[in-house]
Design an enzyme around this catalytic site. Structure first.
Site, PDB file in Angstrom:
ATOM      1  N   HIS A 172      38.056  25.950  26.665  1.00  9.02           N
ATOM      2  CA  HIS A 172      38.753  27.139  26.166  1.00  9.02           C
ATOM      3  C   HIS A 172      37.723  28.234  25.894  1.00  9.02           C
ATOM      4  O   HIS A 172      36.627  27.957  25.391  1.00  9.02           O
ATOM      5  CB  HIS A 172      39.500  26.793  24.876  1.00  9.02           C
ATOM      6  CG  HIS A 172      40.165  27.958  24.213  1.00  9.02           C
ATOM      7  ND1 HIS A 172      39.691  28.540  23.049  1.00  9.02           N
ATOM      8  CD2 HIS A 172      41.279  28.662  24.551  1.00  9.02           C
ATOM      9  CE1 HIS A 172      40.482  29.528  22.692  1.00  9.02           C
ATOM     10  NE2 HIS A 172      41.457  29.620  23.581  1.00  9.02           N
ATOM     11  N   ASN A 173      38.052  29.482  26.240  1.00  8.61           N
ATOM     12  CA  ASN A 173      37.113  30.596  26.025  1.00  8.61           C
ATOM     13  C   ASN A 173      35.707  30.231  26.509  1.00  8.61           C
ATOM     14  O   ASN A 173      34.712  30.365  25.788  1.00  8.61           O
ATOM     15  CB  ASN A 173      37.060  30.986  24.544  1.00  8.61           C
ATOM     16  CG  ASN A 173      38.325  31.680  24.068  1.00  8.61           C
ATOM     17  OD1 ASN A 173      39.177  32.054  24.873  1.00  8.61           O
ATOM     18  ND2 ASN A 173      38.463  31.842  22.768  1.00  8.61           N
TER      19      ASN A 173
END
Length: 662
Positions: A172-173
């Site tokens: 994520h990110n």
């Protein structure tokens, strides 16, 4: 034992001029390929110097230091139990040790001889097909005696099942290397994730200057990096650690004009790696393709098998391919028609009911049921939301050239399990925030699992995790979610579980889900496991530790270590047991304590060994850990490597344990 002659052959040149200092001692141990922690070595060296004046040691002193680091009583006890004279282990006795103690029932004389040839350092002993204590130590400290099954260090699972049948290592990110509020965005985020075998990367795309898209966490103070640079790094490292398909999950906030630039970057930089059309040019609406290319060499000219496999090939050619996950205009068939007609349209609009962004999803309510009819959908909104609070509908344009690069990973807003079963195509994927997913897993676990047998489902952290903290991924693996996305830059137990999970299957980033999470008719749930799994009785005798990381408080071997053994899995299997504390000894603590666990669903269970220093009665300091799937446990006497908080292997540190299960 012929130890003196071996020592002399190894170190005679180093002692030609007399004695050696600390630096010489370190060089000599490195020459002998002995792993050591420098702080521990300094402590032992100083104790040796305390016996006489000066800052140099003799050969006898060096031998004593060597024995303190290497000669472990627990190894000597095992060696003498099978040695005829306490000095030598014949190949036949080594074979008995392998069968009785290590439970290697398939071992034979060749196995024993290979071990002797590989680990015995004394030529005379090796030629007699025997093993000295020095060779035995080297064998017991080797990867062959690791707690992690050697068979699981390479790809061993069936890789010809549809993509939705696998847990997929997901980030994520990915561009962030610190927090998501003010932290820097950096290409290293992508490099490090790919080197760890991550197979789903997130790219948050926004309009940049000079018509060049940028990547950063929108509406925050995180720094920005060029989209083009991100794709170049991905191209370089995409398949360095794994040959299996890589998914680029685009959180797309760009204008159609800059989306066209994104599409151009993807096509020109990734080239043949980019999957932009369905395998074979046709769309199978019933089954996703698999990660693996099938091997034709196994069919030896059998025409019927060859013809059969030609058909399956269309569903199995994703190896070394990059897939784009993004919103898509229309269907795959429409994309193919556009390509065939050399379509030149610029962009089409999607309403916000079809557009999903991690930032825009508040992740605090369960979704409302929605039908396909625009009129009905509008009516549903009126009945669900007071008129005075009705949000202004925005329109999001998707560039056709980017849309057409989306093949098997089309982002589709999740509405409800019922809606997905009635309307969703197999190549449409859902992203669900952790809070919503947690509620669904609690109140509708059976429906959730049925959903994940059909559709790839990605879970992402809630937006309030400003420090980029992580949730426990196990609760979502338990209901079959394939892409459980974590902030890879944030160390802690959650990332240790992620790393341990994907040690399995050769670290390729794809782990085949248990059969009961792939069966569309399954009735399994984490709280009602039924008869889907055979329970395991696990016994671990924690024997000792070796060169454990020194306490940050003391920087010596005076730590007071303890070990916590934790099981993560379905709720019934969650457990934590703690050893006693060994006072003032991080060099070679001894426990000899046995811990037993009854595990109902071993296929979903993870085991974590965490070593801590008891700083006080109410607080402990983390020293190292090791996490792995329960199904990857080796039986017998095994060493447990330790990993630092930052995910780096501590080369000299380990635990020693005996493992048995049935």
């Amino acid at each position: 034992m012929d130890e003196n002659r071996w020592f002399w052959n190894i170190i005679q040149n180093d002692f030609k001029t007399g004695n050696i200092d600390f630096e010489g001692c370190m060089r000599l141990l490195e020459k002998m390929q002995i792993n050591f922690d420098e702080d521990h070595l300094k402590h032992i060296f100083k104790k040796t110097l305390d016996k006489h004046s000066g800052d140099i040691i003799s050969m006898d002193d060096f031998k004593a230091i060597y024995r303190a680091l290497v000669h472990r009583p627990e190894f000597e006890e095992l060696f003498k139990a099978y040695s005829m004279d306490g000095n030598i282990l014949p190949d036949g006795q080594l074979l008995k040790f392998l069968a009785k103690e290590q439970f290697q029932t398939e071992a034979n004389e060749t196995t024993a001889l290979e071990i002797i040839m590989k680990y015995e350092p004394i030529d005379e002993v090796r030629k007699k097909k025997q093993m000295s204590f020095e060779g035995f130590i080297r064998y017991m400290n080797s990867e062959e005696c690791s707690i992690f099954k050697s068979q699981h260090k390479s790809v061993y699972q069936d890789m010809t099942q549809p993509l939705c049948d696998y847990f997929i290592s997901s980030s994520h990110n990915t561009y962030l290397i610190a927090d998501q509020l003010m932290g820097p965005s950096h290409l290293w985020g992508y490099t490090s994730a790919l080197l760890k075998g991550c197979r789903c990367l997130e790219i948050d795309c926004w309009d940049g200057n000079n018509n060049e898209p940028i990547v950063y966490h929108g509406h925050t103070l995180t720094s920005k990096i060029p989209f083009r640079s991100v794709i170049r790094v991905i191209d370089k490292y995409a398949f360095m650690s794994s040959a299996y398909p890589l998914v680029l999950s685009l959180e797309n906030h760009c204008s159609p004009k800059q989306q066209e630039v994104m599409a151009e970057c993807l096509k020109t930089i990734l080239g043949d790696k980019l999957l932009s059309t369905p395998i074979g040019g046709e769309v199978d609406m019933t089954r996703l393709p698999s990660p693996e290319v099938l091997d034709f060499g196994d069919f030896h000219g059998n025409y019927l098998l060859f013809s059969y496999i030609i058909n399956l090939l269309l569903l199995s050619a994703l190896k070394f391919k990059v897939l784009v996950k993004n919103k898509k205009v229309g269907t795959l068939e429409q994309s193919l028609l556009r390509m065939g007609d050399d379509y030149r349209g610029e962009a089409e609009e999607l309403s916000d009911s079809d557009f999903q962004s991690d930032d825009e999803d508040t992740d605090d309510t369960l979704p409302l049921h929605r039908t396909r009819s625009p009129a009905k959908r509008k009516g549903d909104r009126k009945s669900s939301i007071p008129p005075q609070k009705k949000p202004k509908v925005k329109r999001t344009k998707i560039a056709i050239v980017l849309s057409d690069l989306v093949v098997y990973t089309k982002s589709q807003k999740f509405v409800s399990f019922e809606h997905s079963q009635q309307h969703q195509q197999c190549y449409e994927n859902n992203s669900i925030g952790e809070s919503q997913a947690r509620k669904l897993a609690k109140i509708s676990a059976k429906e959730f699992i049925s959903h994940t047998t059909r559709f790839i489902t990605r879970i992402y952290p809630k937006g309030t995790r400003m420090s980029s903290s992580n949730y426990n991924p196990v609760e979502f693996w338990n209901v079959g979610c394939q892409m459980v996305a974590l902030n890879f830059q944030t160390p802690g137990t959650q990332m240790e579980l992620q790393d341990g999970k994907f040690l399995d299957n050769g670290g390729c980033g794809y782990v085949l889900k248990p059969a009961f999470l792939r069966d569309r008719n399954t009735t399994f749930t984490p709280r009602n496991v039924g008869a889907y799994s055979k329970p395991m009785s696990l016994s671990i005798r924690l024997i000792s530790g070796h060169q454990l990381p020194p306490s940050a408080m003391s920087k010596t071997n005076k730590a007071d270590p303890l070990v916590q053994i934790e099981i993560y899995g379905v709720p019934e299997d969650q457990a934590r047991k703690k050893s006693s504390v060994v006072k003032s000894n991080a060099l070679c603590p001894k426990w000899n304590e046995t811990f037993s666990f009854n595990i109902q669903v071993p296929e979903l269970a993870m085991i974590r060994f965490c070593v801590e220093d008891e700083v006080s009665l109410v607080s402990n300091e983390f020293l190292g850990q090791y996490t792995l799937p329960v199904m990857s446990l080796n039986t017998g006497y095994r060493n447990i490597p330790l990993i630092s908080k930052d995910g780096i292997k501590l080369e000299s540190a380990s635990l020693f344990a005996h493992v048995w299960y049935y």
